[in-house]
Design a protein around this motif. Structure first.
Motif, PDB file in Angstrom:
ATOM      1  N   ALA A  22       0.839  -1.211   0.000  1.00  0.00           N
ATOM      2  CA  ALA A  22       0.000   0.000   0.000  1.00  0.00           C
ATOM      3  C   ALA A  22       0.865   1.249   0.000  1.00  0.00           C
ATOM      4  CB  ALA A  22      -0.937  -0.011   1.205  1.00  0.00           C
ATOM      5  N   GLU A  23       1.941   1.233   0.764  1.00  0.00           N
ATOM      6  CA  GLU A  23       2.839   2.382   0.795  1.00  0.00           C
ATOM      7  C   GLU A  23       3.570   2.541  -0.546  1.00  0.00           C
ATOM      8  OE1 GLU A  23       6.384   4.204   3.520  1.00  0.00           O
ATOM      9  OE2 GLU A  23       5.106   2.647   4.346  1.00  0.00           O
ATOM     10  N   ALA A  24       3.979   1.428  -1.135  1.00  0.00           N
ATOM     11  CA  ALA A  24       4.685   1.474  -2.424  1.00  0.00           C
ATOM     12  C   ALA A  24       3.791   2.016  -3.539  1.00  0.00           C
ATOM     13  CB  ALA A  24       5.210   0.083  -2.788  1.00  0.00           C
ATOM     14  N   LEU A  25       2.489   1.903  -3.390  1.00  0.00           N
ATOM     15  CA  LEU A  25       1.582   2.487  -4.378  1.00  0.00           C
ATOM     16  C   LEU A  25       1.610   4.016  -4.315  1.00  0.00           C
ATOM     17  CD1 LEU A  25      -1.434   0.038  -4.081  1.00  0.00           C
ATOM     18  CD2 LEU A  25       0.122   0.307  -6.038  1.00  0.00           C
ATOM     19  N   ARG A  26       1.984   4.561  -3.158  1.00  0.00           N
ATOM     20  CA  ARG A  26       2.051   6.020  -2.982  1.00  0.00           C
ATOM     21  C   ARG A  26       3.422   6.583  -3.341  1.00  0.00           C
ATOM     22  NH1 ARG A  26      -0.580   4.272   1.580  1.00  0.00           N
ATOM     23  NH2 ARG A  26       1.188   4.685   2.936  1.00  0.00           N
ATOM     24  N   HIS A  27       4.494   5.850  -2.981  1.00  0.00           N
ATOM     25  CA  HIS A  27       5.860   6.300  -3.265  1.00  0.00           C
ATOM     26  C   HIS A  27       6.797   5.101  -3.182  1.00  0.00           C
ATOM     27  CE1 HIS A  27       6.791   6.112   1.050  1.00  0.00           C
ATOM     28  NE2 HIS A  27       5.604   6.660   1.228  1.00  0.00           N
ATOM     29  N   PRO A  28       7.954   5.182  -3.835  1.00  0.00           N
ATOM     30  CA  PRO A  28       8.890   4.049  -3.812  1.00  0.00           C
ATOM     31  C   PRO A  28       9.296   3.678  -2.388  1.00  0.00           C
ATOM     32  CG  PRO A  28       9.530   5.603  -5.508  1.00  0.00           C
ATOM     33  CD  PRO A  28       8.440   6.267  -4.701  1.00  0.00           C
ATOM     34  N   VAL A  29       9.485   2.389  -2.169  1.00  0.00           N
ATOM     35  CA  VAL A  29       9.862   1.846  -0.877  1.00  0.00           C
ATOM     36  C   VAL A  29      11.112   0.986  -1.070  1.00  0.00           C
ATOM     37  CG1 VAL A  29       9.153   0.252   0.965  1.00  0.00           C
ATOM     38  CG2 VAL A  29       7.485   1.826  -0.033  1.00  0.00           C
ATOM     39  N   ASN A  43       5.191   1.930  -7.804  1.00  0.00           N
ATOM     40  CA  ASN A  43       3.959   1.692  -8.549  1.00  0.00           C
ATOM     41  C   ASN A  43       4.251   1.627 -10.042  1.00  0.00           C
ATOM     42  OD1 ASN A  43       3.739   4.346  -9.779  1.00  0.00           O
ATOM     43  ND2 ASN A  43       3.136   5.094  -7.770  1.00  0.00           N
ATOM     44  N   ILE A  44       3.325   1.077 -10.777  1.00  0.00           N
ATOM     45  CA  ILE A  44       3.532   0.810 -12.204  1.00  0.00           C
ATOM     46  C   ILE A  44       3.741   2.098 -13.004  1.00  0.00           C
ATOM     47  CG2 ILE A  44       1.084   0.731 -12.819  1.00  0.00           C
ATOM     48  CD1 ILE A  44       3.835  -1.618 -14.160  1.00  0.00           C
ATOM     49  N   GLU A  45       3.093   3.181 -12.605  1.00  0.00           N
ATOM     50  CA  GLU A  45       3.259   4.447 -13.329  1.00  0.00           C
ATOM     51  C   GLU A  45       4.698   4.948 -13.224  1.00  0.00           C
ATOM     52  OE1 GLU A  45       0.739   4.049 -11.061  1.00  0.00           O
ATOM     53  OE2 GLU A  45      -0.981   3.876 -12.424  1.00  0.00           O
ATOM     54  N   ASP A  46       5.270   4.889 -12.023  1.00  0.00           N
ATOM     55  CA  ASP A  46       6.663   5.302 -11.847  1.00  0.00           C
ATOM     56  C   ASP A  46       7.607   4.385 -12.627  1.00  0.00           C
ATOM     57  OD1 ASP A  46       5.878   7.393 -10.243  1.00  0.00           O
ATOM     58  OD2 ASP A  46       6.415   6.404  -8.358  1.00  0.00           O
ATOM     59  N   TYR A  47       7.320   3.086 -12.603  1.00  0.00           N
ATOM     60  CA  TYR A  47       8.131   2.129 -13.352  1.00  0.00           C
ATOM     61  C   TYR A  47       8.084   2.436 -14.849  1.00  0.00           C
ATOM     62  CZ  TYR A  47       9.547  -2.163 -15.643  1.00  0.00           C
ATOM     63  OH  TYR A  47      10.150  -3.066 -16.481  1.00  0.00           O
ATOM     64  N   GLN A  48       6.889   2.658 -15.367  1.00  0.00           N
ATOM     65  CA  GLN A  48       6.754   2.947 -16.796  1.00  0.00           C
ATOM     66  C   GLN A  48       7.455   4.252 -17.169  1.00  0.00           C
ATOM     67  OE1 GLN A  48       2.489   2.598 -17.034  1.00  0.00           O
ATOM     68  NE2 GLN A  48       2.610   0.463 -17.727  1.00  0.00           N
ATOM     69  N   GLN A  49       7.435   5.227 -16.280  1.00  0.00           N
ATOM     70  CA  GLN A  49       8.146   6.479 -16.523  1.00  0.00           C
ATOM     71  C   GLN A  49       9.654   6.219 -16.617  1.00  0.00           C
ATOM     72  OE1 GLN A  49       7.495   9.520 -13.589  1.00  0.00           O
ATOM     73  NE2 GLN A  49       8.991  10.886 -14.486  1.00  0.00           N
ATOM     74  N   LEU A  50      10.175   5.380 -15.743  1.00  0.00           N
ATOM     75  CA  LEU A  50      11.596   5.032 -15.808  1.00  0.00           C
ATOM     76  C   LEU A  50      11.941   4.351 -17.128  1.00  0.00           C
ATOM     77  CD1 LEU A  50      12.328   3.657 -12.225  1.00  0.00           C
ATOM     78  CD2 LEU A  50      13.267   5.735 -13.270  1.00  0.00           C
ATOM     79  N   ILE A  51      11.079   3.448 -17.564  1.00  0.00           N
ATOM     80  CA  ILE A  51      11.309   2.740 -18.825  1.00  0.00           C
ATOM     81  C   ILE A  51      11.290   3.719 -19.994  1.00  0.00           C
ATOM     82  CG2 ILE A  51      10.348   1.014 -20.405  1.00  0.00           C
ATOM     83  CD1 ILE A  51      11.777  -0.098 -17.898  1.00  0.00           C
ATOM     84  N   ARG A  52      10.331   4.632 -19.995  1.00  0.00           N
ATOM     85  CA  ARG A  52      10.267   5.636 -21.074  1.00  0.00           C
ATOM     86  C   ARG A  52      11.518   6.495 -21.089  1.00  0.00           C
ATOM     87  NH1 ARG A  52       4.924   5.973 -19.416  1.00  0.00           N
ATOM     88  NH2 ARG A  52       5.337   7.841 -18.185  1.00  0.00           N
ATOM     89  N   GLN A  53      12.001   6.885 -19.920  1.00  0.00           N
ATOM     90  CA  GLN A  53      13.219   7.695 -19.854  1.00  0.00           C
ATOM     91  C   GLN A  53      14.415   6.913 -20.375  1.00  0.00           C
ATOM     92  OE1 GLN A  53      13.293   8.803 -15.723  1.00  0.00           O
ATOM     93  NE2 GLN A  53      12.068  10.636 -16.067  1.00  0.00           N
ATOM     94  N   ALA A  54      14.477   5.633 -20.067  1.00  0.00           N
ATOM     95  CA  ALA A  54      15.586   4.802 -20.537  1.00  0.00           C
ATOM     96  C   ALA A  54      15.554   4.664 -22.053  1.00  0.00           C
ATOM     97  CB  ALA A  54      15.531   3.419 -19.880  1.00  0.00           C
ATOM     98  N   ASP A  55      14.352   4.644 -22.635  1.00  0.00           N
ATOM     99  CA  ASP A  55      14.222   4.500 -24.080  1.00  0.00           C
ATOM    100  C   ASP A  55      14.694   5.741 -24.828  1.00  0.00           C
ATOM    101  OD1 ASP A  55      13.204   1.993 -23.732  1.00  0.00           O
ATOM    102  OD2 ASP A  55      11.116   2.559 -24.047  1.00  0.00           O
ATOM    103  N   ARG A  56      14.837   6.871 -24.130  1.00  0.00           N
ATOM    104  CA  ARG A  56      15.280   8.104 -24.785  1.00  0.00           C
ATOM    105  C   ARG A  56      16.776   8.129 -25.033  1.00  0.00           C
ATOM    106  NH1 ARG A  56      12.071  11.900 -20.768  1.00  0.00           N
ATOM    107  NH2 ARG A  56       9.994  11.264 -21.352  1.00  0.00           N
ATOM    108  N   ARG A  57      17.491   7.223 -24.416  1.00  0.00           N
ATOM    109  CA  ARG A  57      18.936   7.200 -24.624  1.00  0.00           C
ATOM    110  C   ARG A  57      19.226   6.856 -26.070  1.00  0.00           C
ATOM    111  NH1 ARG A  57      20.791   3.039 -20.317  1.00  0.00           N
ATOM    112  NH2 ARG A  57      18.923   2.095 -21.118  1.00  0.00           N
TER     113      ARG A  57
END
Length: 89
Positions: A22-29, A43-57
């Motif tokens: 439940a806490e990880a859904l609010r912020h990384p733990v 949470n999945i949104e933060d994970y997907q944001q990281l993946i998108r940023q990695a794809d910009r390299r």
């Protein structure tokens, strides 16, 4: 993305998994093992944001490198080689 603010051990994870999720859904733990950070739950949104940023390299080659950057690289290599030769003397 927010920085992990809570830390739990792997033992905590097995005992309090519902609360930690439940806490990880609010912020990384951060999850530690033997007092060392080992995992981050997010949470999945933060994970997907990281993946998108990695794809910009981008990947380039020396041939596509801007001349100014290539000159800087050459100077750094020459300086390193010079230091290495002085160290051998």
């Amino acid at each position: 993305m927010p920085k992990p603010s809570e830390t739990y051990s792997t033992s905590d994870l097995s005992r309090k998994s519902g609360d930690i999720i439940a806490e990880a859904l609010r912020h990384p733990v951060t999850i530690t093992q033997r007092n060392k950070p080992r995992l981050v739950l997010l949470n999945i949104e933060d994970y997907q944001q990281l993946i998108r940023q990695a794809d910009r390299r981008t990947v380039g080659t020396i041939e596509t490198m801007p001349d100014e950057l290539f000159a800087e690289l050459e100077n750094a290599v020459d300086a390193y080689a010079g230091e290495d030769e002085v160290g051998r003397s």
